[in-house]
Design an enzyme around this catalytic site. Sequence first.
Site, PDB file in Angstrom:
ATOM      1  N   TYR A 130       0.966  -1.176  -0.093  1.00 29.29           N
ATOM      2  CA  TYR A 130      -0.027   0.103  -0.009  1.00 29.29           C
ATOM      3  C   TYR A 130       0.965   1.316  -0.031  1.00 29.29           C
ATOM      4  CZ  TYR A 130      -3.695   3.435   1.066  1.00 29.29           C
ATOM      5  OH  TYR A 130      -4.370   4.463   0.911  1.00 29.29           O
ATOM      6  N   CYS A 131       0.710   2.151  -0.941  1.00 27.15           N
ATOM      7  CA  CYS A 131       1.368   3.288  -1.183  1.00 27.15           C
ATOM      8  C   CYS A 131       0.970   4.526  -0.602  1.00 27.15           C
ATOM      9  CB  CYS A 131       2.147   3.321  -2.625  1.00 27.15           C
ATOM     10  SG  CYS A 131       3.017   4.871  -2.857  1.00 27.15           S
ATOM     11  N   ILE A 132       1.601   5.293   0.186  1.00 27.53           N
ATOM     12  CA  ILE A 132       0.808   6.228   0.449  1.00 27.53           C
ATOM     13  C   ILE A 132       0.887   7.373  -0.421  1.00 27.53           C
ATOM     14  CG2 ILE A 132       0.800   6.047   3.072  1.00 27.53           C
ATOM     15  CD1 ILE A 132       3.552   8.080   3.224  1.00 27.53           C
TER      16      ILE A 132
END
Length: 291
Positions: A130-132
């Site tokens: 999951y990439c912020i």
Amino acid sequence: MVLIVVGIVGFTYYAVVPATYGPMLRSGNLLKIFGSLLVVVWFTILVIMIVWSYLITVSTDPGGVPPGWHPFSDDQQARIELERLSYSNYYFDRRDPRRPRFCKRCQAWKPERAHHCSVSGRCILKMDHYCIWVINCVGLLNYKFFLLFLFYAFLGSTSCFFLLLSSMIQFLQGKLFGPSSPFIFISVILNFAFMLALAGFMIMHFQMMSANCTTIEMYEKDRIHPWPYNRGLKRNFEDVFGRSKVRWFLPFYTKEEKRLLLDSCLHQGGSSSSTKVSATSPLIHSSLNQV
Ligand SMILES: [Zn+2]
């Protein structure tokens, strides 16, 4: 986050084009005009590609598991396997990513290489992380776009750093004045940091992609060897980027490429015909021996 990223890109574009190389187009010196025109065209194309690949990564569904999906030959076997799993966690070889897996949080079977994303609350096909920065999960259907974003952002920050380096030196020597000089100073510092960070990310992801391994899989303590998805550099690359050399650089998939990608996750081996696990499959037999 979208506003921050687009804002940084816009800030950098202003420092390179309207503040530095744009005014040189009116200098009257042919060589200067030609050189700055090349820079303006190159940097404008780069910025378009950065924003395009970024927004596509943000807005593309990384790939969920179809409702009712299971890896078995029929629904009855799926029910039997679920009962077996409920009394033994060691029914299947846990190091093998191809084993049938059940997500307790989704209460559903999940395909090989799928993982539960706690942020989006569902299982994601070939989940990477999951990439912020892209406020999205990176998985099967947007990994290529994410890599292209890294690639173009690296080219953009490197170009900015070297294109503005002489202006930066002039600024530090007190020879550059005007309202745009702080933009140049901040852009060089910011893009130098991005250049180094993105280079590290790109090397890391290139290593993983060349071995056909996701970030999650890379950090798993115990994996089977040899890695079953590693089919050689060329095929591993084509698994993500497709076979068309022109489209390698463009952040989109054709309908056919998308269908093949989904097929490769939902049906083992990337075949259009289902090769689901049956009661006689070697995977189950080897697992039964462990019970
Ligand atoms: Zn799940």
